[in-house]
Scaffold this motif. Structure first.
Motif, PDB file in Angstrom:
ATOM      1  N   GLY A  63     -16.078 -22.026  29.772  1.00 29.15           N
ATOM      2  CA  GLY A  63     -14.303 -22.735  30.689  1.00 29.15           C
ATOM      3  C   GLY A  63     -13.885 -22.325  30.000  1.00 29.15           C
ATOM      4  N   TRP A  64     -13.898 -21.617  28.194  1.00 28.32           N
ATOM      5  CA  TRP A  64     -12.744 -21.189  27.850  1.00 28.32           C
ATOM      6  C   TRP A  64     -11.634 -20.118  28.937  1.00 28.32           C
ATOM      7  N   GLY A  65     -10.546 -20.036  27.928  1.00 22.46           N
ATOM      8  CA  GLY A  65      -9.200 -19.002  28.845  1.00 22.46           C
ATOM      9  C   GLY A  65      -8.398 -20.183  28.638  1.00 22.46           C
ATOM     10  N   LEU A  66      -7.764 -19.078  29.862  1.00 17.17           N
ATOM     11  CA  LEU A  66      -6.278 -19.535  30.332  1.00 17.17           C
ATOM     12  C   LEU A  66      -6.906 -19.778  31.696  1.00 17.17           C
ATOM     13  N   TRP A  67      -6.438 -20.661  32.894  1.00 16.54           N
ATOM     14  CA  TRP A  67      -6.468 -20.897  33.497  1.00 16.54           C
ATOM     15  C   TRP A  67      -5.016 -21.408  34.548  1.00 16.54           C
ATOM     16  N   GLN A  68      -5.252 -20.281  35.445  1.00 16.69           N
ATOM     17  CA  GLN A  68      -4.439 -20.052  36.301  1.00 16.69           C
ATOM     18  C   GLN A  68      -3.944 -21.720  36.983  1.00 16.69           C
ATOM     19  N   VAL A  69      -2.809 -21.989  37.393  1.00 15.96           N
ATOM     20  CA  VAL A  69      -2.381 -23.051  38.277  1.00 15.96           C
ATOM     21  C   VAL A  69      -1.586 -22.880  38.947  1.00 15.96           C
ATOM     22  N   ILE A  81      -2.841 -23.287  31.582  1.00 14.69           N
ATOM     23  CA  ILE A  81      -3.577 -24.033  30.751  1.00 14.69           C
ATOM     24  C   ILE A  81      -4.648 -23.643  29.902  1.00 14.69           C
ATOM     25  N   LEU A  82      -4.542 -23.621  28.521  1.00 16.15           N
ATOM     26  CA  LEU A  82      -5.514 -22.664  27.559  1.00 16.15           C
ATOM     27  C   LEU A  82      -6.824 -23.828  27.232  1.00 16.15           C
ATOM     28  N   VAL A  83      -7.926 -23.073  27.006  1.00 18.44           N
ATOM     29  CA  VAL A  83      -8.322 -24.182  27.201  1.00 18.44           C
ATOM     30  C   VAL A  83      -9.702 -22.953  25.882  1.00 18.44           C
ATOM     31  N   ARG A  84      -9.635 -23.271  24.377  1.00 21.52           N
ATOM     32  CA  ARG A  84     -10.591 -22.319  23.734  1.00 21.52           C
ATOM     33  C   ARG A  84     -10.465 -23.201  22.219  1.00 21.52           C
ATOM     34  N   PRO A  85     -11.711 -23.364  21.132  1.00 20.26           N
ATOM     35  CA  PRO A  85     -11.954 -23.980  20.001  1.00 20.26           C
ATOM     36  C   PRO A  85     -10.920 -23.771  19.742  1.00 20.26           C
ATOM     37  N   MET A  86     -10.346 -25.572  19.212  1.00 19.05           N
ATOM     38  CA  MET A  86      -9.108 -24.973  17.795  1.00 19.05           C
ATOM     39  C   MET A  86      -9.387 -24.023  16.675  1.00 19.05           C
ATOM     40  N   TRP A 102      -1.031 -25.723  27.601  1.00 19.36           N
ATOM     41  CA  TRP A 102       0.285 -24.932  28.927  1.00 19.36           C
ATOM     42  C   TRP A 102       0.965 -24.418  28.549  1.00 19.36           C
ATOM     43  N   ARG A 103       1.372 -23.717  30.171  1.00 21.40           N
ATOM     44  CA  ARG A 103       3.079 -23.059  29.813  1.00 21.40           C
ATOM     45  C   ARG A 103       3.169 -22.759  31.308  1.00 21.40           C
ATOM     46  N   PHE A 104       4.463 -23.577  31.805  1.00 23.59           N
ATOM     47  CA  PHE A 104       4.786 -23.070  33.220  1.00 23.59           C
ATOM     48  C   PHE A 104       6.306 -22.553  33.720  1.00 23.59           C
ATOM     49  N   ASP A 107      11.027 -23.967  36.675  1.00 19.97           N
ATOM     50  CA  ASP A 107      11.436 -24.167  38.110  1.00 19.97           C
ATOM     51  C   ASP A 107       9.666 -25.236  38.588  1.00 19.97           C
ATOM     52  N   SER A 108       8.498 -25.813  37.436  1.00 18.68           N
ATOM     53  CA  SER A 108       8.365 -26.552  37.805  1.00 18.68           C
ATOM     54  C   SER A 108       8.208 -27.460  36.821  1.00 18.68           C
ATOM     55  N   TRP A 109       9.048 -27.715  35.819  1.00 14.61           N
ATOM     56  CA  TRP A 109       9.295 -28.801  34.904  1.00 14.61           C
ATOM     57  C   TRP A 109       9.334 -30.062  35.613  1.00 14.61           C
ATOM     58  N   GLY A 110       9.337 -31.092  35.017  1.00 12.91           N
ATOM     59  CA  GLY A 110       9.626 -32.746  35.713  1.00 12.91           C
ATOM     60  C   GLY A 110       8.595 -33.187  36.954  1.00 12.91           C
ATOM     61  N   GLN A 111       7.716 -32.458  37.478  1.00  8.55           N
ATOM     62  CA  GLN A 111       7.210 -32.939  38.337  1.00  8.55           C
ATOM     63  C   GLN A 111       5.572 -33.341  38.316  1.00  8.55           C
ATOM     64  N   GLY A 112       5.013 -33.516  36.953  1.00 11.10           N
ATOM     65  CA  GLY A 112       3.806 -33.512  36.735  1.00 11.10           C
ATOM     66  C   GLY A 112       2.410 -32.799  36.868  1.00 11.10           C
ATOM     67  N   TYR A 113       2.977 -31.265  36.832  1.00 16.67           N
ATOM     68  CA  TYR A 113       1.693 -30.315  37.320  1.00 16.67           C
ATOM     69  C   TYR A 113       1.204 -30.591  36.134  1.00 16.67           C
ATOM     70  N   ALA A 114       1.987 -30.008  34.424  1.00 12.82           N
ATOM     71  CA  ALA A 114       1.194 -30.017  33.372  1.00 12.82           C
ATOM     72  C   ALA A 114       0.521 -30.940  33.169  1.00 12.82           C
ATOM     73  N   THR A 115       1.008 -32.366  33.598  1.00  9.64           N
ATOM     74  CA  THR A 115       0.096 -33.163  32.951  1.00  9.64           C
ATOM     75  C   THR A 115      -1.484 -33.334  33.823  1.00  9.64           C
ATOM     76  N   GLU A 116      -1.421 -33.235  35.143  1.00 11.83           N
ATOM     77  CA  GLU A 116      -2.150 -33.158  36.318  1.00 11.83           C
ATOM     78  C   GLU A 116      -3.149 -32.084  35.636  1.00 11.83           C
ATOM     79  N   ALA A 117      -2.582 -31.154  35.515  1.00 10.06           N
ATOM     80  CA  ALA A 117      -3.799 -30.210  35.124  1.00 10.06           C
ATOM     81  C   ALA A 117      -4.367 -30.041  34.239  1.00 10.06           C
ATOM     82  N   ALA A 118      -3.824 -31.129  32.405  1.00  9.41           N
ATOM     83  CA  ALA A 118      -4.528 -31.032  31.775  1.00  9.41           C
ATOM     84  C   ALA A 118      -5.349 -31.874  31.788  1.00  9.41           C
ATOM     85  N   VAL A 119      -4.895 -33.322  32.408  1.00  8.38           N
ATOM     86  CA  VAL A 119      -6.438 -33.785  32.703  1.00  8.38           C
ATOM     87  C   VAL A 119      -7.222 -33.706  33.667  1.00  8.38           C
ATOM     88  N   THR A 120      -6.578 -32.963  34.666  1.00  9.60           N
ATOM     89  CA  THR A 120      -8.256 -32.423  35.530  1.00  9.60           C
ATOM     90  C   THR A 120      -9.085 -31.435  34.526  1.00  9.60           C
TER      91      THR A 120
END
Length: 178
Positions: A63-69, A81-86, A102-104, A107-120
């Motif tokens: 599950g390591w890598g960059l996950w396109q959102v 969303i980035l996932v890799r060993p520290m 994460w990097r978004f 125009d998607s800021w402030g809509q909860g997308y980054a939090t939703e993606a990180a939780v998922t």
């Protein structure tokens, strides 16, 4: 590992074929503000620095890598969303401590997308059997990212010097233990 769509978002592991999307994301100086002071990436940066780094830590099974959102309704790419060993780029990567990042698009800021993606992504890793820690780092002035860290259950650990082959920087370090 697979990440199932969340309420509003879908996810796909990124590859070098996604270089145009990575380039597009890095063209906003506000997006890049806390990454490198606001400098836009060139396509040469993406192809010769970013993609080789991505390839070095990507591991679909883990599950390591960059996950396109993408926004499910429109299939619009809004970030990753980035996932890799520290400490991946050090002599002792922490395999039991996964870095989430994460990097978004602005125009998607402030809509909860980054939090939703990180939780998922965090939940998908747990469901796949990961039992270690989750961590994140950010520029100390990046209140938006720090708020996401707190929302996904991370706690402040320390302000520290983050060492990276592309350059060292002072960061805040947050973590949660399962």
């Amino acid at each position: 590992m697979n990440i199932n769509p969340s309420e509003r978002l879908s996810y796909k592991l990124m590859t070098e074929q996604d270089a145009p999307l990575l380039f597009e994301l890095d063209q906003d100086v506000k997006v890049m503000r806390y990454i490198n002071g606001g400098k836009k990436s060139t396509m040469d940066d993406i192809k010769h620095r970013f993609i080789p780094r991505l390839n070095s830590f990507s591991n679909h099974q883990q599950g390591w890598g960059l996950w396109q959102v993408n926004v499910t309704q429109t299939n619009q790419f809004i970030g990753w969303i980035l996932v890799r060993p520290m400490s991946f780029f050090s002599d002792s990567p922490e395999l039991d401590n996964l870095e989430l990042g994460w990097r978004f698009k602005q125009d998607s800021w402030g809509q909860g997308y980054a939090t939703e993606a990180a939780v998922t992504v965090k939940q998908a890793l747990i469901q796949s059997g990961f039992t270690g820690k989750f961590s994140a780092i950010a520029d100390p002035d990046n209140v938006g990212s720090i708020n996401i860290m707190i929302k996904i259950g991370m706690q402040f650990i320390e302000k520290t010097l983050h060492k990276d082959p592309l350059g060292d920087s002072v960061v805040v370090y947050y973590q949660c233990i399962r």
